[in-house]
Design an enzyme around this catalytic site. Structure first.
Site, short mmCIF file in Angstrom:
data_model
loop_
_atom_site.label_atom_id
_atom_site.label_comp_id
_atom_site.label_asym_id
_atom_site.label_seq_id
_atom_site.Cartn_x
_atom_site.Cartn_y
_atom_site.Cartn_z
N ASP A 94 4.79 -16.59 3.44
CA ASP A 94 5.69 -17.69 3.78
C ASP A 94 6.76 -17.77 2.71
O ASP A 94 6.56 -17.27 1.61
CB ASP A 94 4.94 -19.02 3.72
CG ASP A 94 4.02 -19.21 4.89
OD1 ASP A 94 4.15 -18.46 5.84
OD2 ASP A 94 3.18 -20.13 4.83
N ASP B 4 -0.28 -22.14 6.10
CA ASP B 4 -0.70 -23.46 5.64
C ASP B 4 -1.00 -24.43 6.77
O ASP B 4 -1.79 -25.33 6.61
CB ASP B 4 0.34 -24.05 4.68
CG ASP B 4 1.75 -23.91 5.19
OD1 ASP B 4 1.92 -23.79 6.42
OD2 ASP B 4 2.70 -23.93 4.38
N ASP C 123 -1.67 -21.92 11.94
CA ASP C 123 -1.70 -20.61 11.28
C ASP C 123 -3.10 -20.00 11.30
O ASP C 123 -3.27 -18.81 10.99
CB ASP C 123 -1.24 -20.73 9.81
CG ASP C 123 0.26 -20.92 9.71
OD1 ASP C 123 0.96 -20.47 10.62
OD2 ASP C 123 0.72 -21.52 8.72
P1 ATP Z 1 7.78 -21.16 5.71
O1 ATP Z 1 7.01 -22.13 4.89
O2 ATP Z 1 6.98 -20.46 6.72
O3 ATP Z 1 8.68 -20.34 4.91
P2 ATP Z 1 9.25 -23.35 6.49
O4 ATP Z 1 8.14 -24.22 6.10
O5 ATP Z 1 10.44 -23.29 5.64
O6 ATP Z 1 8.73 -21.92 6.67
P3 ATP Z 1 9.47 -24.99 8.73
O7 ATP Z 1 8.86 -26.04 7.89
O8 ATP Z 1 8.82 -24.60 10.00
O9 ATP Z 1 9.68 -23.67 7.94
O10 ATP Z 1 10.96 -25.43 8.99
C1 ATP Z 1 11.76 -24.79 9.91
C2 ATP Z 1 13.04 -25.57 10.07
O11 ATP Z 1 12.75 -26.87 10.56
C3 ATP Z 1 13.79 -25.78 8.77
O12 ATP Z 1 14.74 -24.78 8.57
C4 ATP Z 1 14.49 -27.10 9.00
O13 ATP Z 1 15.73 -26.92 9.66
C5 ATP Z 1 13.57 -27.84 9.94
N1 ATP Z 1 12.71 -28.78 9.22
C6 ATP Z 1 11.92 -28.53 8.18
N2 ATP Z 1 11.27 -29.63 7.80
C7 ATP Z 1 11.65 -30.62 8.62
C8 ATP Z 1 11.31 -32.00 8.75
N3 ATP Z 1 10.44 -32.59 7.97
N4 ATP Z 1 11.92 -32.70 9.73
C9 ATP Z 1 12.79 -32.12 10.55
N5 ATP Z 1 13.14 -30.83 10.49
C10 ATP Z 1 12.59 -30.07 9.53
#
Ligand code: ATP
Length: 924
Positions: free
Chosen positions: A348, A653, A657
């Protein structure tokens, strides 16, 4: 019970609180009544309440399965072929009235059993310590603050919040529920998740029907809830059926199975050989039956590698312990071995490769591109446009965007001492900080626009929505999420002077340029008006009619050690792939900064979805950055990589997953931000969520395997050498150079003690410069067989040759035998040092003294040999005699011969192999 405990008990009774008891059917009582009876306020319990209640109810834990008593464990060690053989032989020698042999054999049995007992204890203690590190957590509201605590610390009356992926930490009556769905298989056996509500149920309702309750040990698969704890530890339903949830499985590993199978075959072979020696000695050489019998037993005892499985387990356990010191907690032993063969690590991004300390740097709204100053969570920093500091009050579009950002938000920000702390998602906390920098404290905003309902953020939807009471009578729906997702539901935008039709191209362009700077991008939007079902917001309501308010760009700095760790993995022949939910441009930029997938296009989740399995196999192999990927894409990627023969480590996480973590050869969960569900599915948990820890674990995994090989390579020739001496003497009709008792002595005094030192070998310097080990590689390669044969012959030849020379020179048989015993033991000590490095030379300071334990065992062994040679009692038992220094020199010479020969052999092999060493042994 202490007098303070009694006092506390009286105090509690005097407070007239109905304390939870199994008789109270909590599911039949309305939640309001439950809260009253448990004397819990909206702010949860205070510290004092918690202490009082803990004194009455104890800790929230189930009694661990009773460990086997020490005596039973000791007795179990007798169940071993070798022990049977030696005990039988002791009885036979007793019948023959060979009392010294009987005593030696019995002593050998006892010492063997004690060593096995101590080793098993050590391995178990190591695993037990790891188990304790994996205690589940609970999110609880106490004294008005949301805090993350050990689930053990919960007491009845605690207010607990539940989120997807949580194991319910205690029996709870639900007070508020937001789409909560729980899988209760642990309790009811039913694996289909059930929807929960706050409703009461009839007194006789079975557990599966009690919708208003959440039971300890069940798993939250969706939604959120708050509940009040009504039963802890043994007073939970789980406690009543006396079920412990699965902890770390103590299973064996493929390598251990391979070794113990090998050990069993070898044992049968050696028993046959001993029987043949007995027959040969008695029938051909006319030796006495009693003497040959004891010799056959001694031979079997010296050659059967009885300590092998035990030392393997100890080596693995030490590896597990070392990994935990480096913050990698192994849940399943086979992972240690698999780590040594990993060819691909899929990681990730957020929080693993990056630090997950988010700061908003850029807000794009109302036609402005606003820079936000300051770093970290302290709400201090100026807002500026083109370097000119602005007054946020003059930018109403900014106010609207940030108001949405802080209302559609579950995080909180508070100051403890001098530091600013957050609870909840760091992305959301960063939005609160940005709003505070613009003069919009979230307490006031939340008071002005109370939230009525929520659609929580889920990686699959990439959007979050909240329903609020607006300033006028209208309801207000706010959303934030991935830009393309939010833009898709907007038909208007907040311009400088008010609302206007949305300019999609503009927003798309701004989103891509922001992401290309490596920033995480979120879009904000709002809609006035009620959802379809008044008061209940559903994902279907987040479909159209929204007004785009703005974009925020959030920086998430790389973890400083991640760059180095990625390079280290590349050098070790391991590909690193980044799989993230973030925007493709963000992913590409962060990948480039880390050296992942440089010069190759990134692949998006949508592209993965459109590929068939064959196509995905190629893409999964060639590309390294995967963006906007969801858990199901992770699963497909693991399968695709495995189909190409890769050994895959995958991080995760979230609750979704779990399938990918289970499918991967090594599933790795995050200890900090990971859900309980992910941790349970994983083989290994990273206590610090850090990618560098995976690289460290790989290095330890490779070391464990090396050490096991070193031990096998040490033990087989030492057993083989002794056996060859005896067999050669019988075949060539020579006076036996070792008596049976002496064979047993060598075996006991050296093999188990010396060999154990190799389990503590630190990693070799080139451990992360070799290619991964092929998973099905046979431990006993041709090269191994050669080394075992060579050293066995050298040891036996040296000892036997010296023995014969001495006899020729007229030395007494006792002295010549004592010299032979010492020669073999010295050779073993030297060979132990040889074996510290498989191929690298050891004739240097670190090689000779680098492993303190090896050094200590050599010293201890020397002391034992001195007692064997000079103590009168030992002279009587073992027929040994004191030696002069010339004789010592000769014995040491034989040892040195083995040492020098092995170093020369290593040198030749190194020369014949291309650098780096062992490459040929690890072909790709
Ligand atoms: P990884 O941990 O797998 O690298 P990530 O955790 O960064 O991925 P996600 O958390 O799935 O990926 O987030 C994907 C997208 O969703 C982000 O790019 C953002 O635009 C949006 N996003 C992230 N967190 C939030 C939230 N709390 N509320 C709304 N949108 C969110």
């Amino acid at each position: 019970m202490s007098s303070t405990d009694k006092q506390i008990r009286r105090e509690i009774q005097s407070r007239d609180v109905v304390e939870p008891s199994p008789e109270v059917a909590w599911h039949t009582l309305p939640s309001r009544v439950v809260v009253e009876r448990l004397a819990t306020g909206i702010d949860g319990l205070t510290d004092r309440d918690v202490q009082r209640r803990r004194a009455v109810h104890g800790w929230n834990r189930l009694a661990a399965a009773k460990p086997q008593s020490a005596l039973l464990r000791f007795i179990r060690q007798f169940h071993n072929v070798l022990i049977y053989v030696m005990s039988g032989a002791a009885v036979v020698t007793a019948v023959l009235q060979h009392w010294i042999d009987t005593a030696v054999l019995f002593a050998a049995v006892i010492i063997n059993v004690v060593i096995a007992y101590v080793q098993e204890g050590k391995a178990e203690a190591a695993m037990g310590a790891i188990r304790a590190m994996l205690s589940p957590r609970a999110t609880v509201i106490r004294d008005g603050h949301t805090v993350d605590i050990d689930a053990d610390e919960l007491v009845p009356g605690d207010l607990v919040t539940l989120a997807p992926g949580d194991r319910v930490p205690a029996d709870m009556r639900l007070l508020s529920v937001d789409g909560l769905r729980v899988e209760e298989a642990a309790l009811t056996g039913e694996s289909v998740p059930v929807d929960k509500s706050t409703d009461t149920t009839a007194a006789d309702a079975p557990i599966a029907d009690r919708v208003g309750m959440a039971y300890a040990g069940t798993l939250v698969v969706r939604g959120q809830a708050t509940g009040v704890v009504v039963g802890t530890g043994p007073r939970t339903e789980l406690g009543r059926i006396n079920q412990l949830l699965t902890g770390i499985s103590p299973t064996s590993t493929p390598l251990l199975r391979q070794i113990s199978r090998f050990g069993r075959i070898l044992a049968v072979f050696i028993l046959a050989l001993s029987a043949a020696t007995f027959a040969l000695g008695v029938l051909w050489r006319g030796q006495g039956i009693a003497e040959m019998f004891t010799m056959a037993v001694a031979l079997a005892a010296s050659a059967i590698p009885e300590g092998l499985p035990a030392i393997m387990t100890v080596t693995l356990a030490i590896g597990v312990q070392r990994m935990s010191r480096r913050r990698a907690i192994v849940r399943r032993l086979p992972a240690v071995e698999a780590l040594g063969s990993v060819t691909v690590i899929c990681s990730d991004k957020t929080g693993t490769l990056t630090s997950n300390e988010m700061t908003v740097q850029r807000v794009i709204c109302g036609g402005h591109d606003i820079d936000v100053g300051g770093v970290g969570y302290a709400p201090v920093g100026d807002l500026s446009i083109d370097g000119r500091i602005i007054d946020p009050a003059h930018y109403p579009a900014l106010r609207d965007a940030l108001l949405a950002a802080e209302l559609c938000n579950d995080a909180s920000l508070h100051q403890a001492d001098d530091a600013w702390m957050i609870t909840g998602d760091p992305t959301e906390a960063a939005l609160l900080v940005a709003a505070a920098k613009a003069g919009l404290p979230h307490d006031r905003a939340r008071a002005e626009h109370p939230r009525i309902n929520t659609v929580p953020f889920a990686s699959e939807n990439r959007i979050m929505g909240t329903l609020h009471t607006g300033t006028d009578a209208d309801a207000l729906i706010l959303v934030k999420g991935a830009p393309e997702r939010v833009l898709g539901i907007c038909d208007r935008q907040r311009g400088v002077h008010g609302e206007e039709p949305v300019d999609r191209r503009y927003w798309q362009h701004m989103a891509v340029t922001t992401a290309a700077q490596g920033l995480r991008v979120l879009a904000l939007a709002r809609r006035r008006g009620a959802p379809r079902n008044a008061g209940v917001l559903e994902i279907a309501d987040l479909d159209a009619g929204f007004t785009m308010l703005g974009l925020v760009g959030i920086i998430d700095p790389l973890r400083p050690d991640a760059v180095v760790a990625v390079q280290e993995c590349h050098r070790a022949g391991i590909r690193v792939k980044m799989i993230t939910g973030d925007h493709v441009a963000t992913a590409r930029e962060i990948g480039a900064q880390l050296g992942i997938g440089v010069g190759k296009p990134a692949v998006t989740g949508a592209e993965i979805a459109a590929m068939d399995d064959a196509e995905l196999r190629n893409v999964a192999h060639e590309r390294d950055v995967f963006a906007r990927a969801s858990p199901e894409h992770k699963l497909r990627l693991v399968c695709a990589l495995q189909a190409r023969g890769d050994v895959v480590a995958m991080t995760g996480d979230g609750v979704n997953d779990s399938p990918a973590l289970k499918k991967a050869d090594i599933g790795i969960a995050m200890g900090g931000k990971g859900t309980e569900a992910a941790k349970e599915a994983a083989d290994m948990v990273l206590a610090d969520d850090n990618f560098a820890t995976i690289a460290a674990a790989v290095s330890e995994g490779r070391t464990v395997y090396d050490n096991i090989r070193k031990f096998v390579l040490f033990m087989l020739p030492t057993n083989g050498g002794e056996a060859l001496v005896v067999i050669a003497a019988i075949i060539f009709q020579i006076t036996l150079p070792l008596t049976p008792a002496q064979v047993l002595w060598i075996n006991l005094a050296t093999s188990s003690t010396l060999g154990l030192a190799l389990a503590f070998e630190p990693p070799e310097t080139d451990v992360m410069r070799r290619r991964p080990r092929p998973p099905r590689e046979n431990l006993l390669s041709r090269y191994f067989a050669w080394r075992v044969g060579m050293v066995s012959v050298l040891m036996a030849g040296g000892a036997l040759g010296m023995f014969l020379c001495e006899l020729n020179l007229g030395t007494s048989v006792e002295t010549a035998r004592t010299m032979a015993v010492n020669a073999i033991v010295v050779a073993e000590m030297f060979y132990l040092l040889n074996n510290r490095y498989l191929l690298e030379p050891v004739l240097n300071r670190i090689g000779l003294f680098g492993n303190k334990i090896a050094f200590a065992t050599v010293v201890a062994c020397t002391a034992l040999q001195l007692s064997f040679t000079y103590m009168p009692a030992m002279n009587v038992v073992f027929g040994s005699t004191p030696l002069g220094y010339v004789e010592w020199l000769k014995a040491a010479g034989v040892g040195a011969l083995v040492f020098v020969a092995v170093e020369i052999e290593k040198f030749v092999v190194r020369r014949r192999r291309t650098s780096p060493p062992l490459r040929e042994e690890h072909p790709q």
